[in-house]
Design a protein around this motif. Structure first.
Motif: not given
Length: 256
Positions: A72, A169, A171, A177-178, A181
């Motif tokens: 991230s 993002f 972290e 994580e995508d 986001f």
């Protein structure tokens, strides 16, 4: 200009394929920010030599010198360097078709949307298609708030129209994580679906590479909790939810 952030752990063979897929893009005005995660200066030096191989695109190389999984953070470091109106992401083991970015950006312009996406192709070691993901799924907010159907290499954003607080993002995440986001962007901004599969997502086995590794390390449950807690902070307004359900009943909702 389109800015593309490419993450790599230093696999030059894979990175070459990813960059070549960008290099032959029918969309002309592209800059690439390659973010290398690792401490091997020799590898980083070798990566930077690729700039002379792919002369059609502007490439900038930055390094995150760590042995930790900071996927991230790598994306956030890349976003600090972008100068384009449009933003896309591509991991070094994935690739796209020549018309991928042109299709998505054309759809953004035509529909005046902030997010354009398509459904990904899943490929394995031999680059043959493995399966058809999300087949029959409703491609709407009711689905997306529960399950992700947009992979990291299958969308483009118009960053000038996106709420700037969304462009970072988490972290703490090394999984999904995508999705985390993209979730508030998909819920709060206008999106457009492009019905042509021009992105290719590499999975060695039957599940995401990151999910498999995380299970081995015993961190999947903690990562899912972060994702679920974040999802609880997001709501679809009641009237919109009713309209979305009605669209499904009337057959107006796009399906994969």
């Amino acid at each position: 200009m389109l800015s593309i952030i490419v993450r790599t752990l230093g696999n030059i063979k894979m990175l070459k394929r990813a960059l070549q897929s960008i290099n032959v893009s029918t969309y002309a005005n592209i800059e690439v920010i390659v973010v290398y995660q690792g401490k091997n200066n020799t590898i980083f030096t070798d990566l930077k030599k690729l700039e002379k191989v792919f002369k059609r695109i502007q490439i900038k190389f930055i390094s995150n010198s760590t042995d930790k999984d900071e996927r991230s953070k790598n994306l956030n470091l890349g976003m600090q360097e972008i100068s384009g109106t449009y933003l896309a992401f591509l991991d070094d083991d994935d690739y796209v078709a020549p018309n991928h970015y042109n299709n998505l950006i054309s759809a953004l312009k035509k529909s005046n949307s902030e997010l354009a996406y398509n459904i990904v192709n899943i490929v394995g070691k031999d680059n043959n298609l493995k399966n058809t993901p999300f087949k029959g799924w409703y491609l709407d907010k009711l689905t997306f708030i529960k399950e992700n159907f947009i992979t990291i290499n299958s969308f483009v954003l118009n960053v000038n129209l996106i709420d700037k607080s969304f462009l970072k993002f988490n972290e703490k995440l090394v999984l999904a994580e995508d999705y985390v986001f993209l979730l508030p962007i998909f819920l709060k901004h206008k999106s457009v679906y492009v019905n042509e599969k021009t992105s290719f997502y590499y999975i060695e086995n039957d599940q995401s590479n990151s999910f498999e590794t995380s299970d081995e390390l015993g961190i999947r449950a903690a990562q899912f909790k972060i994702m679920k807690d974040f999802r609880k902070t997001l709501k679809i307004p009641l009237i919109e939810k009713i309209n979305l359900k009605l669209n499904r009943i009337l057959g107006k909702t796009i399906r994969a």
